[in-house]
Design a protein around this motif. Structure first.
Motif, PDB file in Angstrom:
ATOM      1  N   ARG A   4      35.249  42.338  54.197  1.00 19.63           N
ATOM      2  CA  ARG A   4      35.807  43.476  53.483  1.00 19.63           C
ATOM      3  C   ARG A   4      35.893  43.159  51.994  1.00 19.63           C
ATOM      4  N   ARG A   5      36.010  44.211  51.218  1.00 20.56           N
ATOM      5  CA  ARG A   5      36.131  44.023  49.769  1.00 20.56           C
ATOM      6  C   ARG A   5      37.368  43.186  49.474  1.00 20.56           C
ATOM      7  N   PRO A   6      37.241  42.125  48.695  1.00 18.27           N
ATOM      8  CA  PRO A   6      38.388  41.244  48.446  1.00 18.27           C
ATOM      9  C   PRO A   6      39.417  41.871  47.506  1.00 18.27           C
ATOM     10  N   GLN A   7      40.662  41.473  47.706  1.00 18.14           N
ATOM     11  CA  GLN A   7      41.710  41.845  46.764  1.00 18.14           C
ATOM     12  C   GLN A   7      41.771  40.855  45.598  1.00 18.14           C
ATOM     13  N   VAL A   8      41.370  39.618  45.891  1.00 20.71           N
ATOM     14  CA  VAL A   8      41.350  38.549  44.895  1.00 20.71           C
ATOM     15  C   VAL A   8      40.014  37.817  45.008  1.00 20.71           C
ATOM     16  N   VAL A   9      39.425  37.487  43.875  1.00 22.48           N
ATOM     17  CA  VAL A   9      38.221  36.660  43.858  1.00 22.48           C
ATOM     18  C   VAL A   9      38.550  35.358  43.137  1.00 22.48           C
ATOM     19  N   ALA A  10      38.312  34.256  43.832  1.00 26.24           N
ATOM     20  CA  ALA A  10      38.511  32.927  43.254  1.00 26.24           C
ATOM     21  C   ALA A  10      37.161  32.348  42.855  1.00 26.24           C
ATOM     22  N   PHE A  11      37.084  31.794  41.676  1.00 25.06           N
ATOM     23  CA  PHE A  11      35.843  31.202  41.183  1.00 25.06           C
ATOM     24  C   PHE A  11      35.977  29.687  41.099  1.00 25.06           C
ATOM     25  N   ASP A  12      34.977  29.003  41.614  1.00 20.35           N
ATOM     26  CA  ASP A  12      34.844  27.582  41.328  1.00 20.35           C
ATOM     27  C   ASP A  12      34.682  27.434  39.824  1.00 20.35           C
ATOM     28  N   VAL A  13      34.983  26.247  39.294  1.00 22.59           N
ATOM     29  CA  VAL A  13      35.013  26.068  37.840  1.00 22.59           C
ATOM     30  C   VAL A  13      33.802  25.304  37.305  1.00 22.59           C
ATOM     31  N   ASN A  14      33.705  24.006  37.628  1.00 21.29           N
ATOM     32  CA  ASN A  14      32.637  23.179  37.062  1.00 21.29           C
ATOM     33  C   ASN A  14      31.271  23.658  37.542  1.00 21.29           C
ATOM     34  N   GLU A  15      30.413  23.944  36.630  1.00 21.55           N
ATOM     35  CA  GLU A  15      29.066  24.477  36.820  1.00 21.55           C
ATOM     36  C   GLU A  15      29.072  25.968  37.148  1.00 21.55           C
ATOM     37  N   THR A  16      29.923  26.409  38.078  1.00 24.00           N
ATOM     38  CA  THR A  16      29.942  27.828  38.420  1.00 24.00           C
ATOM     39  C   THR A  16      30.332  28.685  37.216  1.00 24.00           C
ATOM     40  N   LEU A  17      31.473  28.372  36.609  1.00 26.57           N
ATOM     41  CA  LEU A  17      31.930  29.114  35.429  1.00 26.57           C
ATOM     42  C   LEU A  17      31.642  28.386  34.122  1.00 26.57           C
ATOM     43  N   LEU A  18      31.898  27.079  34.118  1.00 25.96           N
ATOM     44  CA  LEU A  18      31.828  26.321  32.873  1.00 25.96           C
ATOM     45  C   LEU A  18      30.575  25.446  32.813  1.00 25.96           C
ATOM     46  N   ASP A  19      29.935  25.466  31.665  1.00 20.71           N
ATOM     47  CA  ASP A  19      28.729  24.677  31.416  1.00 20.71           C
ATOM     48  C   ASP A  19      29.125  23.224  31.134  1.00 20.71           C
ATOM     49  N   LEU A  20      28.516  22.284  31.842  1.00 23.82           N
ATOM     50  CA  LEU A  20      28.844  20.863  31.681  1.00 23.82           C
ATOM     51  C   LEU A  20      28.121  20.216  30.497  1.00 23.82           C
ATOM     52  N   VAL A  82      33.979  10.066  27.710  1.00 24.45           N
ATOM     53  CA  VAL A  82      33.114  10.996  28.435  1.00 24.45           C
ATOM     54  C   VAL A  82      33.954  11.941  29.289  1.00 24.45           C
ATOM     55  N   ALA A  83      34.940  11.393  29.994  1.00 23.12           N
ATOM     56  CA  ALA A  83      35.800  12.231  30.835  1.00 23.12           C
ATOM     57  C   ALA A  83      36.540  13.267  29.999  1.00 23.12           C
ATOM     58  N   GLY A  84      36.911  12.895  28.790  1.00 24.04           N
ATOM     59  CA  GLY A  84      37.619  13.820  27.923  1.00 24.04           C
ATOM     60  C   GLY A  84      36.787  15.022  27.523  1.00 24.04           C
ATOM     61  N   ALA A  85      35.461  14.896  27.626  1.00 26.96           N
ATOM     62  CA  ALA A  85      34.576  16.005  27.268  1.00 26.96           C
ATOM     63  C   ALA A  85      34.709  17.180  28.227  1.00 26.96           C
ATOM     64  N   PHE A  86      35.302  16.966  29.401  1.00 32.39           N
ATOM     65  CA  PHE A  86      35.540  18.087  30.313  1.00 32.39           C
ATOM     66  C   PHE A  86      36.458  19.127  29.675  1.00 32.39           C
ATOM     67  N   PHE A  87      37.288  18.706  28.750  1.00 31.28           N
ATOM     68  CA  PHE A  87      38.190  19.648  28.088  1.00 31.28           C
ATOM     69  C   PHE A  87      37.509  20.375  26.932  1.00 31.28           C
ATOM     70  N   GLU A  88      36.202  20.130  26.737  1.00 30.42           N
ATOM     71  CA  GLU A  88      35.434  20.815  25.705  1.00 30.42           C
ATOM     72  C   GLU A  88      34.437  21.807  26.302  1.00 30.42           C
ATOM     73  N   LEU A  89      34.506  22.024  27.613  1.00 29.31           N
ATOM     74  CA  LEU A  89      33.564  22.923  28.272  1.00 29.31           C
ATOM     75  C   LEU A  89      33.813  24.372  27.851  1.00 29.31           C
ATOM     76  N   ALA A  90      32.772  25.177  27.965  1.00 33.43           N
ATOM     77  CA  ALA A  90      32.862  26.615  27.676  1.00 33.43           C
ATOM     78  C   ALA A  90      32.128  27.379  28.780  1.00 33.43           C
ATOM     79  N   PRO A  91      32.451  28.658  28.955  1.00 37.67           N
ATOM     80  CA  PRO A  91      31.806  29.444  30.017  1.00 37.67           C
ATOM     81  C   PRO A  91      30.322  29.688  29.757  1.00 37.67           C
ATOM     82  N   HIS A  92      29.571  29.811  30.842  1.00 36.64           N
ATOM     83  CA  HIS A  92      28.197  30.279  30.751  1.00 36.64           C
ATOM     84  C   HIS A  92      28.194  31.711  30.196  1.00 36.64           C
TER      85      HIS A  92
END
Length: 223
Positions: A4-20, A82-92
């Protein structure tokens, strides 16, 4: 039961939303090959999945550090950089119109990651799409990794919806498989992965891109 049509859509973050890309760039700046990141990211997931499967747990950042230590000769400070660069990601580029389409249709939007708390929020703010997202959820709060069932059920509980009315959108087949096994609707589209793995439960939706995944979810029957 049909999806059924969802009431809420959850998005994965790394790669799905944010460019690595910024993480890849940080590795290159330290003299590492430009194509190293996929192997390190895969080993990070392997480490976390193994911990979850054996009844233990580790933070995403610690799993990533362990993967870097195994794959490179970088020192502790360099690995932390390198790990700190995760906080510099931006959306596709396709993220903003997809999220806006859901919000304008009256569907709530959240993010769901086992990554470090704050990464999703920082990336969404950088891309100017934070106002479209109701909340960002990290399963680090419950010391669990996707694709374990408890993560998806926890997310449904936090959002106060039945699992069947929560949909997950991800570009990772293992994530979609986990959501399906927990009773969610799920949609897969390609980024780094070219095809949805045939060994998993068939995804409710397999789309050619993020926009197609969102359109397919909105086309599901309301009841």
């Amino acid at each position: 039961m049909s999806a059924r049509r969802p009431q809420v859509v959850a998005f994965d973050v790394n790669e799905t939303l944010l460019d690595l890309g910024p993480v890849r760039a940080a590795l290159v700046e330290l003299g590492q090959p430009a194509d190293l990141l996929p192997a390190v990211f895969a080993r990070t997931l392997l480490t976390g999945f193994a911990a979850a499967a054996t009844g233990t747990w580790c933070r995403f950042r610690d799993a990533f550090d362990a993967a870097l230590a195994q794959a490179t000769d970088l020192g502790e400070d360099e690995r932390s950089e390198v790990a700190g660069a995760f906080f510099e990601l931006a959306p596709h580029p396709d993220v903003e119109p997809a999220l806006r389409r859901l919000v304008e249709a009256g569907v709530r939007v959240v993010t769901l990651t086992h990554g470090s708390p704050g990464v999703a929020e920082a990336g969404l703010e950088r891309g100017g799409v934070a106002p479209l997202v109701e909340r960002s959820l990290s399963s680090e709060v419950i010391r669990a990794w996707k694709p374990t069932r408890e993560v998806y059920l926890w997310a449904a509980g936090v959002c106060d919806v039945e699992p069947s009315r929560l949909a997950l959108v991800a570009s990772h087949g293992w994530d979609v498989h986990g959501a399906l096994r927990a009773g969610l609707t799920a949609a897969w589209f390609p980024r780094a992965e070219r095809v949805y793995p045939a060994v998993y439960d068939p995804a409710a939706i397999v789309a050619g891109d993020l926009a197609g995944a969102v359109d397919a979810l909105l086309a599901l029957p309301a009841e």
